[in-house]
Design a protein around this motif. Structure first.
Motif, PDB file in Angstrom:
ATOM      1  N   LYS A  48      10.688 -12.634  -5.588  1.00  0.00           N
ATOM      2  CA  LYS A  48      11.063 -11.566  -5.910  1.00  0.00           C
ATOM      3  C   LYS A  48      12.401 -10.279  -4.815  1.00  0.00           C
ATOM      4  CE  LYS A  48       9.021  -7.413  -7.202  1.00  0.00           C
ATOM      5  NZ  LYS A  48       7.937  -6.435  -7.858  1.00  0.00           N
ATOM      6  N   VAL A  49      12.916  -9.718  -4.784  1.00  0.00           N
ATOM      7  CA  VAL A  49      13.840  -8.233  -4.128  1.00  0.00           C
ATOM      8  C   VAL A  49      13.036  -7.558  -3.738  1.00  0.00           C
ATOM      9  CG1 VAL A  49      15.866  -7.603  -3.383  1.00  0.00           C
ATOM     10  CG2 VAL A  49      15.791  -9.789  -4.517  1.00  0.00           C
ATOM     11  N   VAL A  50      12.363  -7.112  -2.746  1.00  0.00           N
ATOM     12  CA  VAL A  50      12.059  -6.066  -2.524  1.00  0.00           C
ATOM     13  C   VAL A  50      12.032  -5.157  -1.566  1.00  0.00           C
ATOM     14  CG1 VAL A  50       9.268  -4.767  -1.470  1.00  0.00           C
ATOM     15  CG2 VAL A  50       9.255  -6.939  -2.991  1.00  0.00           C
ATOM     16  N   ARG A  51      12.404  -3.826  -1.727  1.00  0.00           N
ATOM     17  CA  ARG A  51      13.459  -3.174  -1.231  1.00  0.00           C
ATOM     18  C   ARG A  51      12.152  -2.254   0.033  1.00  0.00           C
ATOM     19  NH1 ARG A  51      18.827  -0.394  -0.766  1.00  0.00           N
ATOM     20  NH2 ARG A  51      17.912   1.831   0.404  1.00  0.00           N
ATOM     21  N   LEU A  52      12.508  -2.242   1.240  1.00  0.00           N
ATOM     22  CA  LEU A  52      10.866  -1.775   2.001  1.00  0.00           C
ATOM     23  C   LEU A  52      11.913  -0.755   2.618  1.00  0.00           C
ATOM     24  CD1 LEU A  52       9.265  -4.960   3.622  1.00  0.00           C
ATOM     25  CD2 LEU A  52       8.895  -3.096   1.807  1.00  0.00           C
ATOM     26  N   GLN A  53      11.724   0.760   3.256  1.00  0.00           N
ATOM     27  CA  GLN A  53      12.084   1.607   4.546  1.00  0.00           C
ATOM     28  C   GLN A  53      11.135   1.556   5.309  1.00  0.00           C
ATOM     29  OE1 GLN A  53      12.642   4.377   1.105  1.00  0.00           O
ATOM     30  NE2 GLN A  53      10.407   4.945   1.014  1.00  0.00           N
ATOM     31  N   ALA A  54      11.714   2.901   6.001  1.00  0.00           N
ATOM     32  CA  ALA A  54      10.526   2.829   7.272  1.00  0.00           C
ATOM     33  C   ALA A  54       9.039   3.401   6.862  1.00  0.00           C
ATOM     34  CB  ALA A  54      11.592   4.088   8.343  1.00  0.00           C
ATOM     35  N   GLY A  55       7.986   3.145   7.498  1.00  0.00           N
ATOM     36  CA  GLY A  55       7.022   3.774   6.483  1.00  0.00           C
ATOM     37  C   GLY A  55       6.408   2.767   6.198  1.00  0.00           C
ATOM     38  N   ASP A  56       7.360   1.380   5.164  1.00  0.00           N
ATOM     39  CA  ASP A  56       6.604   0.723   4.631  1.00  0.00           C
ATOM     40  C   ASP A  56       5.712  -1.049   5.324  1.00  0.00           C
ATOM     41  OD1 ASP A  56       7.195   2.347   2.225  1.00  0.00           O
ATOM     42  OD2 ASP A  56       8.935   0.596   2.015  1.00  0.00           O
ATOM     43  N   VAL A  57       4.773  -1.237   4.762  1.00  0.00           N
ATOM     44  CA  VAL A  57       3.569  -2.340   5.351  1.00  0.00           C
ATOM     45  C   VAL A  57       3.685  -3.379   4.374  1.00  0.00           C
ATOM     46  CG1 VAL A  57       1.870  -3.140   6.769  1.00  0.00           C
ATOM     47  CG2 VAL A  57       3.301  -0.564   7.530  1.00  0.00           C
ATOM     48  N   VAL A  58       4.244  -4.693   4.826  1.00  0.00           N
ATOM     49  CA  VAL A  58       3.979  -5.719   3.520  1.00  0.00           C
ATOM     50  C   VAL A  58       2.948  -6.315   4.496  1.00  0.00           C
ATOM     51  CG1 VAL A  58       5.908  -6.996   3.982  1.00  0.00           C
ATOM     52  CG2 VAL A  58       5.637  -7.246   2.223  1.00  0.00           C
ATOM     53  N   VAL A  59       2.409  -6.847   3.614  1.00  0.00           N
ATOM     54  CA  VAL A  59       1.013  -8.233   4.486  1.00  0.00           C
ATOM     55  C   VAL A  59       1.228  -9.206   4.088  1.00  0.00           C
ATOM     56  CG1 VAL A  59      -1.061  -9.172   5.522  1.00  0.00           C
ATOM     57  CG2 VAL A  59      -0.210  -6.638   5.077  1.00  0.00           C
ATOM     58  N   LEU A  60       1.816 -10.704   4.831  1.00  0.00           N
ATOM     59  CA  LEU A  60       2.317 -12.089   3.299  1.00  0.00           C
ATOM     60  C   LEU A  60       1.428 -13.304   4.068  1.00  0.00           C
ATOM     61  CD1 LEU A  60       5.958 -11.895   4.938  1.00  0.00           C
ATOM     62  CD2 LEU A  60       5.077 -11.345   3.012  1.00  0.00           C
ATOM     63  N   PRO A  61       0.806 -13.083   3.069  1.00  0.00           N
ATOM     64  CA  PRO A  61      -0.312 -14.528   3.768  1.00  0.00           C
ATOM     65  C   PRO A  61       1.056 -15.735   4.256  1.00  0.00           C
ATOM     66  CG  PRO A  61      -0.636 -14.256   1.369  1.00  0.00           C
ATOM     67  CD  PRO A  61       0.818 -12.964   1.639  1.00  0.00           C
ATOM     68  N   ASP A  82      -9.993 -11.068  10.595  1.00  0.00           N
ATOM     69  CA  ASP A  82     -11.568 -10.420  10.410  1.00  0.00           C
ATOM     70  C   ASP A  82     -11.260  -8.862  10.161  1.00  0.00           C
ATOM     71  OD1 ASP A  82     -12.893 -12.554  11.142  1.00  0.00           O
ATOM     72  OD2 ASP A  82     -12.503 -12.057  13.735  1.00  0.00           O
ATOM     73  N   THR A  83      -8.886  -7.932  10.256  1.00  0.00           N
ATOM     74  CA  THR A  83      -9.261  -6.868  10.208  1.00  0.00           C
ATOM     75  C   THR A  83      -8.335  -6.392   8.926  1.00  0.00           C
ATOM     76  OG1 THR A  83      -7.585  -6.903  12.035  1.00  0.00           O
ATOM     77  CG2 THR A  83      -9.995  -6.132  12.068  1.00  0.00           C
ATOM     78  N   ASP A  84      -8.021  -5.288   8.562  1.00  0.00           N
ATOM     79  CA  ASP A  84      -7.056  -4.999   8.110  1.00  0.00           C
ATOM     80  C   ASP A  84      -5.798  -4.489   8.696  1.00  0.00           C
ATOM     81  OD1 ASP A  84      -6.341  -3.708   4.408  1.00  0.00           O
ATOM     82  OD2 ASP A  84      -5.238  -2.735   6.448  1.00  0.00           O
ATOM     83  N   PRO A  85      -4.217  -4.866   8.486  1.00  0.00           N
ATOM     84  CA  PRO A  85      -3.273  -4.340   9.752  1.00  0.00           C
ATOM     85  C   PRO A  85      -3.084  -2.969   9.570  1.00  0.00           C
ATOM     86  CG  PRO A  85      -2.584  -5.152   7.900  1.00  0.00           C
ATOM     87  CD  PRO A  85      -3.829  -5.685   7.366  1.00  0.00           C
ATOM     88  N   VAL A  86      -3.500  -2.336   8.148  1.00  0.00           N
ATOM     89  CA  VAL A  86      -2.973  -0.978   8.555  1.00  0.00           C
ATOM     90  C   VAL A  86      -4.615   0.214   8.323  1.00  0.00           C
ATOM     91  CG1 VAL A  86      -2.502   1.104   6.900  1.00  0.00           C
ATOM     92  CG2 VAL A  86      -1.151  -1.103   6.490  1.00  0.00           C
ATOM     93  N   TYR A  87      -6.350  -0.381   8.090  1.00  0.00           N
ATOM     94  CA  TYR A  87      -6.558   0.172   8.272  1.00  0.00           C
ATOM     95  C   TYR A  87      -7.651  -0.234   9.171  1.00  0.00           C
ATOM     96  CZ  TYR A  87      -4.970   2.650   4.205  1.00  0.00           C
ATOM     97  OH  TYR A  87      -4.335   3.743   3.163  1.00  0.00           O
ATOM     98  N   PRO A  92      -8.029  -2.706   1.354  1.00  0.00           N
ATOM     99  CA  PRO A  92      -7.430  -3.869   0.788  1.00  0.00           C
ATOM    100  C   PRO A  92      -7.876  -4.975   0.861  1.00  0.00           C
ATOM    101  CG  PRO A  92      -6.061  -1.765   1.229  1.00  0.00           C
ATOM    102  CD  PRO A  92      -7.353  -1.824   2.352  1.00  0.00           C
ATOM    103  N   LEU A  93      -6.953  -5.598   2.324  1.00  0.00           N
ATOM    104  CA  LEU A  93      -6.825  -6.837   2.648  1.00  0.00           C
ATOM    105  C   LEU A  93      -8.244  -7.578   2.933  1.00  0.00           C
ATOM    106  CD1 LEU A  93      -4.432  -8.899   5.459  1.00  0.00           C
ATOM    107  CD2 LEU A  93      -7.469  -8.652   5.715  1.00  0.00           C
ATOM    108  N   LEU A  94      -8.870  -6.914   2.884  1.00  0.00           N
ATOM    109  CA  LEU A  94     -10.350  -7.287   3.467  1.00  0.00           C
ATOM    110  C   LEU A  94     -10.846  -7.714   1.835  1.00  0.00           C
ATOM    111  CD1 LEU A  94     -12.354  -5.762   6.451  1.00  0.00           C
ATOM    112  CD2 LEU A  94     -10.561  -7.856   6.281  1.00  0.00           C
ATOM    113  N   GLU A  95     -10.687  -6.980   1.681  1.00  0.00           N
ATOM    114  CA  GLU A  95     -11.358  -6.753  -0.014  1.00  0.00           C
ATOM    115  C   GLU A  95     -10.748  -7.043  -1.199  1.00  0.00           C
ATOM    116  OE1 GLU A  95     -12.115  -2.784  -1.608  1.00  0.00           O
ATOM    117  OE2 GLU A  95     -12.508  -2.138   0.318  1.00  0.00           O
ATOM    118  N   LEU A  96      -9.578  -7.408  -1.008  1.00  0.00           N
ATOM    119  CA  LEU A  96      -8.890  -8.288  -1.922  1.00  0.00           C
ATOM    120  C   LEU A  96      -8.377  -9.582  -1.854  1.00  0.00           C
ATOM    121  CD1 LEU A  96      -5.967  -6.249  -2.688  1.00  0.00           C
ATOM    122  CD2 LEU A  96      -8.351  -6.704  -4.578  1.00  0.00           C
ATOM    123  N   TRP A  97      -8.288  -9.940  -0.207  1.00  0.00           N
ATOM    124  CA  TRP A  97      -8.343 -11.690   0.010  1.00  0.00           C
ATOM    125  C   TRP A  97     -10.088 -11.845  -0.324  1.00  0.00           C
ATOM    126  CZ3 TRP A  97      -4.467 -12.662   5.204  1.00  0.00           C
ATOM    127  CH2 TRP A  97      -3.297 -11.915   3.826  1.00  0.00           C
TER     128      TRP A  97
END
Length: 172
Positions: free
Chosen positions: A89-102, A152-157, A162-167
């Protein structure tokens, strides 16, 4: 802050036979989460336990890391990434966006603005490898990807998020 945590988008990809993809952990996209603080992205990632960080760009070829998860936070400009391999999938990101890749999630820069910069980091400061989908690497990387622990931690929070809960609910 709890309301912001509900705004994370998730994406699951399938193994395309070249780029392996993690079988159960979704990519997490935090749109605009650091829109007013994007210049501090690297420092914020480090504060939340994601280290071995850098600021640069993204390779213009498909690659992935089989031994660690990765977070990318756009510091300036915009970028179009292809996530999940050639047919991803093509994803457009801009300043302030964060993406976590497993671990195992293929990514490639398709296009970007001239001022594009991104911060990258890894849970606990892990050292990362770079894989490109060569046939001979596949048996080993499939094992490595499944052995990468949930951070052990979510990179944003940090200690929650969400990472800890969802993963943790999706780990097989």
């Amino acid at each position: 802050m709890k309301e912001d945590m509900n705004n994370v988008q998730t994406m699951l990809f399938q193994d395309d036979g070249v780029i392996p993809i993690h079988s159960s952990l979704p990519v997490l996209l935090y749109k605009g989460i650091w829109a007013t603080d994007s210049a501090r992205a690297e420092s914020l990632l480090n504060q939340n336990g994601w280290g071995n960080s850098w600021i640069n760009g993204v390779f213009d070829y498909h690659h992935y890391h089989s031994n660690t998860h990765e977070v990318l936070a756009v510091v300036s400009g915009w970028v179009e990434l292809i996530l999940g391999g050639e047919h991803g999938k093509v994803v457009r990101l801009q300043a302030g966006d964060v993406v976590v890749l497993p671990a195992g999630t293929g990514h490639k820069r398709r296009s970007a603005s001239l001022d594009f910069r991104i911060a990258g980091a890894y849970p606990g400061g892990m050292s990362y490898n770079t894989r490109t989908g060569e046939p001979g690497e596949r048996p080993k990387v499939l094992r490595e990807i499944q052995e990468v622990p949930i951070p052990d931690t979510d990179p944003v929070y940090g200690q929650e998020g969400p990472l800890l809960e969802l993963w943790k609910q999706n780990k097989t």
